[in-house]
Design a protein around this motif. Structure first.
Motif, PDB file in Angstrom:
ATOM      1  N   HIS A 200      -4.213   0.349   5.856  1.00 26.18           N
ATOM      2  CA  HIS A 200      -4.127   1.482   4.928  1.00 26.18           C
ATOM      3  C   HIS A 200      -5.255   2.493   5.167  1.00 26.18           C
TER       4      HIS A 200
ATOM      5  N   ILE B  93       2.686   2.599   2.382  1.00 25.03           N
ATOM      6  CA  ILE B  93       2.484   3.425   3.581  1.00 25.03           C
ATOM      7  C   ILE B  93       3.651   3.198   4.539  1.00 25.03           C
TER       8      ILE B  93
ATOM      9  N   HIS C 228       0.815  -1.224   0.000  1.00 21.78           N
ATOM     10  CA  HIS C 228       0.000   0.000   0.000  1.00 21.78           C
ATOM     11  C   HIS C 228       0.847   1.272   0.000  1.00 21.78           C
TER      12      HIS C 228
ATOM     13  N   ARG D 129       3.018   2.935  10.652  1.00 20.06           N
ATOM     14  CA  ARG D 129       1.607   2.535  10.717  1.00 20.06           C
ATOM     15  C   ARG D 129       1.470   1.083  11.173  1.00 20.06           C
TER      16      ARG D 129
END
Length: 239
Positions: free
Chosen positions: A146, A105, A103, A109
């Motif tokens: 995400h 990211i 994703h 996260r």
């Protein structure tokens, strides 16, 4: 977030799994997708996430047709299928970093989502070593990592013990304050605890799409309402 399903029909050979389905979702809410086994729930969810080809009709997500904008749609949708496919030989944190990389990211996260779903003590274990409850949490983590606008969960608490069920429900409830969640389940207590709206599907048709209080209506319980709607429909066909 907006999701518009217009005249969606899906057939497998001679069998019609979804028959001219129309659904409109405009706001952040937790919606219970109900129906007997074989009603078309999983087919509907897989159609929304793009895992099944649409035969007729269209699905518009955030103003765009998902068939024409598949990658864009998938970036904003999270999906936990009923069978929760995981890479059992991967370590928990390694797997979630892998999903984060897909994703595009940041790795930061990963730690956030590990904490959110309560798998911090297990993050260094292989997924194959985990209990079913923790595997479900890992599946939920990959679905939300995400920060999707729409989260689709197919029987997320299936096979969990009572404590695990409560913990997963709490996570879903927290997510539902900011996102839209479409939750398929056979557990009516789950619907009552989490959902503000119910969509009842049976034999590929939507029988009810209304607030939970309206669905329950004059019946003593959600189970009674569910049985009445689905059996009445069957009797009506037989007559």
């Amino acid at each position: 977030m907006s999701l518009q399903i217009n005249n969606l029909t899906k057939k497998f050979g001679e069998q019609t799994a979804l028959n001219n389905i129309n659904i409109s979702i405009e706001k952040n809410e937790i919606i219970g997708l109900l129906g007997p086994n074989g009603a078309g729930k999983s087919t509907l969810m897989k159609s929304i996430v793009g895992a099944l080809k649409i035969d007729e009709g269209e699905i518009i997500f955030n103003g765009k047709n998902i068939t024409e904008h598949q990658i864009e749609a998938k970036k904003k949708i999270g999906f936990l299928p009923e069978n929760n496919p995981l890479y059992l030989e991967m370590y928990v944190k390694e797997y979630l970093q892998f999903v984060a990389n897909i994703h595009k990211i940041p790795d930061s996260r990963v730690d956030e989502v590990i904490d959110l779903v309560g798998i911090t003590p297990e993050k260094s274990k292989k997924i194959g070593q985990l209990s079913k409850g923790y595997k479900q949490r890992v599946g939920l983590a990959q679905a939300i990592i995400h920060q999707p606008d729409l989260l689709i969960l197919d029987e997320p608490t299936n096979g969990l013990d009572p404590n695990q069920i409560i913990e997963i429900r709490n996570v879903i409830k927290e997510i539902g304050q900011q996102k839209t969640v479409l939750l398929s389940t056979h557990i009516m207590q789950e619907v009552e605890a989490l959902c503000s709206r119910v969509i009842l599907i049976h034999k590929g048709n939507i029988l009810q799409d209304c607030p939970i209080d309206e669905f329950k209506g004059k019946f003593g319980s959600l189970e009674e309402a569910f049985t009445n709607y689905t059996q009445t429909e069957v009797t009506g066909i037989n007559q």
